[in-house]
Design a protein around this motif. Structure first.
Motif, mmCIF file in Angstrom:
data_model
loop_
_atom_site.group_PDB
_atom_site.id
_atom_site.type_symbol
_atom_site.label_atom_id
_atom_site.label_comp_id
_atom_site.label_asym_id
_atom_site.label_seq_id
_atom_site.Cartn_x
_atom_site.Cartn_y
_atom_site.Cartn_z
ATOM 1 N N TYR A 173 24.393 -11.266 4.688
ATOM 2 C CA TYR A 173 23.274 -11.033 3.773
ATOM 3 C C TYR A 173 22.063 -10.483 4.543
ATOM 4 C CZ TYR A 173 20.175 -11.936 -0.218
ATOM 5 O OH TYR A 173 19.298 -11.806 -1.257
ATOM 6 N N VAL A 179 24.729 -17.706 -0.852
ATOM 7 C CA VAL A 179 25.169 -17.290 0.476
ATOM 8 C C VAL A 179 25.132 -18.470 1.455
ATOM 9 C CG1 VAL A 179 24.246 -15.973 2.416
ATOM 10 C CG2 VAL A 179 24.633 -14.852 0.239
ATOM 11 N N ASN A 212 30.089 -13.657 0.695
ATOM 12 C CA ASN A 212 28.847 -13.226 1.337
ATOM 13 C C ASN A 212 28.243 -14.418 2.084
ATOM 14 O OD1 ASN A 212 26.548 -11.904 2.069
ATOM 15 N ND2 ASN A 212 26.109 -11.097 0.034
ATOM 16 N N ASP A 218 30.276 -11.578 -4.462
ATOM 17 C CA ASP A 218 29.537 -12.314 -3.427
ATOM 18 C C ASP A 218 30.176 -13.645 -3.032
ATOM 19 O OD1 ASP A 218 27.292 -10.714 -2.620
ATOM 20 O OD2 ASP A 218 26.573 -10.922 -4.680
ATOM 21 N N GLY A 262 31.617 -8.893 1.601
ATOM 22 C CA GLY A 262 30.902 -9.938 0.878
ATOM 23 C C GLY A 262 31.510 -10.284 -0.484
ATOM 24 N N GLN A 280 22.923 -6.869 5.045
ATOM 25 C CA GLN A 280 22.766 -6.114 3.791
ATOM 26 C C GLN A 280 21.301 -5.840 3.502
ATOM 27 O OE1 GLN A 280 24.712 -8.472 0.728
ATOM 28 N NE2 GLN A 280 26.085 -6.756 0.328
ATOM 29 N N THR A 281 20.490 -6.886 3.594
ATOM 30 C CA THR A 281 19.075 -6.749 3.272
ATOM 31 C C THR A 281 18.379 -5.787 4.234
ATOM 32 O OG1 THR A 281 19.184 -9.046 2.607
ATOM 33 C CG2 THR A 281 17.007 -8.076 2.714
#
Lengths: 300, 290
Positions: free
Chosen positions: A254, A73, A249, A246, A242, A257-258
């Motif tokens: 990120y 990323v 991404n 990925d 993303g 997302q997390t």
């Protein structure tokens, strides 16, 4: 006499703090407190919506170093920034120089290049999804017309990121163009006149006169460009989520997302702190490298 | 050099002189296609909004709609409450601007015209905010708003943006350019700081205030990420969020309707831009100088 003076100064001090107070309340609550808190969160196991948190120490950071997706990323983010910003600025500079030459119809050209700045990212992202559509999109139709192969663009892990870069150049060049144009207007035209009389060609005039003289603005535009480049979040969210695999991404996505999809606020905070670290580092780097080479014309 | 060619050829030959035309107008020859390229996405939005579903996917249909089909507009308006989105967008953008104008005016005046301890330190704190990406703090701001019970309200979209380091900096620069004789004169007439600010300074920095207002409105009117995170019901969504939802619901199946929606969402700002072109251009132009 001095007593009243001291009192006047004290009054001014209180008044000044009163003037700053509204700003400071909001800055503290929504800028500085969140940074401190995100450092605190990054040292804990925190789940979204769960009031219980557990001390982890630096575990989130060691996890980050071992996280292959994090490095991927980061690479994507660097690729996006290091392509979009230089390309946009070169395009913007050439456009600005063209506009500065007292071109007829300047106002029309200027608006044609600037209007994408006014368009909401969600609208821009959507129309580009359509433009890039592999089977019926006009970009592929145009490629076919000039005899080039069709591409899968947003569905191809090699081309999805370049597709976002092309779109971003379209979206932001006009803004940089305007800022540079304002700087070009301040360059005294007799400098160009003198160079022209000495037989200096247009390319050398650009390299040796224009660029050094607008370098403070160029430097400013690089910083503004870096700050704008986080906006790629919107396009990633709208156009690719993303993907594929990925390939688009980026760090901001990120973090999202997390934090919001996996609800892992602790690790997401560690990622957010990494972002902050890179941003401040990058701006510092630009300041010490490019900032020193900048030429200033007259006073500033 | 250009003058000699002009005097040598006062009356050009009857036939059109292509080399000369290209030499004199080469910049237009380059710029016109480039400008057309830049405009093409917007033209594409407009043209698609007037097509039918069938035409969009038909490769042989050509670039222009067969006949102008306006039905996509009422159809968009019937599937999503664009009226509510519009009102929300106006409230959010207007409240942010109003709040910012108060906070930045007061702070910028203090930084430009008053002396107090820790002035430089505080000013650095304001400037740093410009550098901090919202993406580094949106998680914790989300948690904070959740704790305040503000999620899914219009306030959630407003409060994080009330203080503006950037606006404070911009306005401080303008305040510093106001000649000190003016404020001294007002002081001798018995005006206090607030009166001086209101009667002397604000009228003089109107162009800066307008420039800041335009940039603020464009930024927050178009904002997507933050409203997306903090809203989850129709009655608080703004225009960009509504458009995003429409896209998700259609998932690329109904491009004409989606492009009609896009036209509706982009048009308020683009219309204002066309009417007040000079003001917009000047505002964005001078964000760079100084």
């Amino acid at each position: 006499m001095s007593k009243t003076f001291a009192r006047a100064r004290r009054n001014e001090m209180f008044l000044a703090y009163a003037f700053l107070l509204p700003s400071l309340v909001f800055l503290a609550t929504f800028t500085y407190w969140p940074i401190l808190r995100s450092i605190w969160f990054s040292l804990h196991d925190v789940m979204l919506g769960d009031p219980e948190i557990y001390w982890l120490g630096l575990e989130n950071y060691t996890r980050l170093l071992d996280d292959r997706l994090f490095w991927k990323v980061l690479g994507n983010t660097a690729f996006y920034t290091l392509t979009t910003i230089p390309i946009s600025i070169v395009v913007a500079l050439l456009l600005a120089v063209a506009m500065d030459s007292k071109l007829r119809g300047m106002a029309i050209y200027r608006s044609a290049f600037f209007y994408p700045v006014m368009i909401p990212s969600v609208a821009a992202g959507m129309v580009w999804v359509f433009l890039y559509a592999p089977s019926y999109g006009p970009v592929n139709e145009a490629l076919t017309t000039v005899g080039l192969p069709r591409l899968d663009w947003l569905y191809d892990s090699d081309w999805a990121m370049p597709a976002l870069v092309i779109m971003s150049v379209w979206k932001y060049s006009g803004y940089f163009m305007l800022i540079l144009l304002a700087a070009l207007k301040l360059v005294p035209s007799d400098l160009y006149e003198a160079a022209r009389l000495d037989g200096v060609n247009a390319w050398h005039r650009l390299i040796h006169i224009t660029i050094p003289l607008v370098s403070p603005t160029l430097y400013f535009v690089i910083i503004i460009g870096t700050l704008h480049s986080y906006q790629v979040f919107d396009y990633v969210y709208i156009m690719t989520q993303g993907g594929p695999a990925d390939s688009t991404n980026v760090l901001t996505f990120y973090i999202y997302q997390t934090g919001f999809q996996y609800q892992d606020i602790g690790y997401a905070s560690a990622l957010a702190n990494a972002l902050l670290f890179f941003v401040l580092g990058l701006i510092g780097l630009v300041a010490v490298t490019l900032g020193r080479k900048v030429h200033y014309l007259g006073e500033r | 050099m250009t003058t000699t060619t002009q005097t040598e050829l006062p009356n050009s030959p009857k036939r059109f002189n292509w080399p000369r035309f290209l030499r004199d107008h080469w910049l237009h020859v380059v710029m016109i296609p480039l400008a057309a390229l830049w405009l093409s996405p917007m033209i594409w939005i407009l043209l698609t909004s007037l097509k039918t579903d069938v035409e969009v996917f038909d490769q042989s249909a050509g670039f222009l709609p067969e006949k102008l089909n306006f039905s996509n507009y009422p159809s968009t308006l019937s599937v999503a409450p664009f009226g509510t989105y519009l009102i929300n967008s106006i409230i959010v953008t207007g409240s942010i601007l109003a709040g910012q104008l108060v906070t930045i005016t007061l702070a910028a005046y203090a930084f430009a015209r008053m002396t107090f301890p820790f002035k430089n330190l505080l000013f650095t704190l304001f400037l740093l905010q410009v550098m901090f990406p919202i993406y580094a703090i949106f998680l914790t701001n989300f948690v904070t708003l959740q704790e305040m019970g503000l999620l899914n309200t219009l306030s959630a979209m407003i409060v994080p943006f009330i203080a503006s380091g950037y606006g404070t900096f911009m306005l401080r620069q303008s305040f510093r350019q106001v000649p000190s004789e003016l404020s001294d004169a007002a002081r001798l007439d018995g005006c206090n700081h607030l009166e001086i600010l209101w009667h002397v300074f604000l009228p003089l920095v109107k162009p800066t205030l307008i420039a800041f207002a335009i940039i603020s409105v464009v930024t927050h009117w178009n904002d997507y990420m933050w409203p997306l995170l903090v809203t989850n019901s129709e009655n608080v969504r703004t225009l960009p969020i509504g458009l995003g939802l429409l896209a998700k619901a259609d998932s690329g199946a109904d491009w004409p309707r989606l492009m009609a929606g896009t036209t509706l969402v982009v048009s308020p700002l683009l219309l204002l831009f066309m009417i007040f072109q000079r003001r917009f251009i000047d505002s964005f132009m001078h964000t760079g100088v100084k």
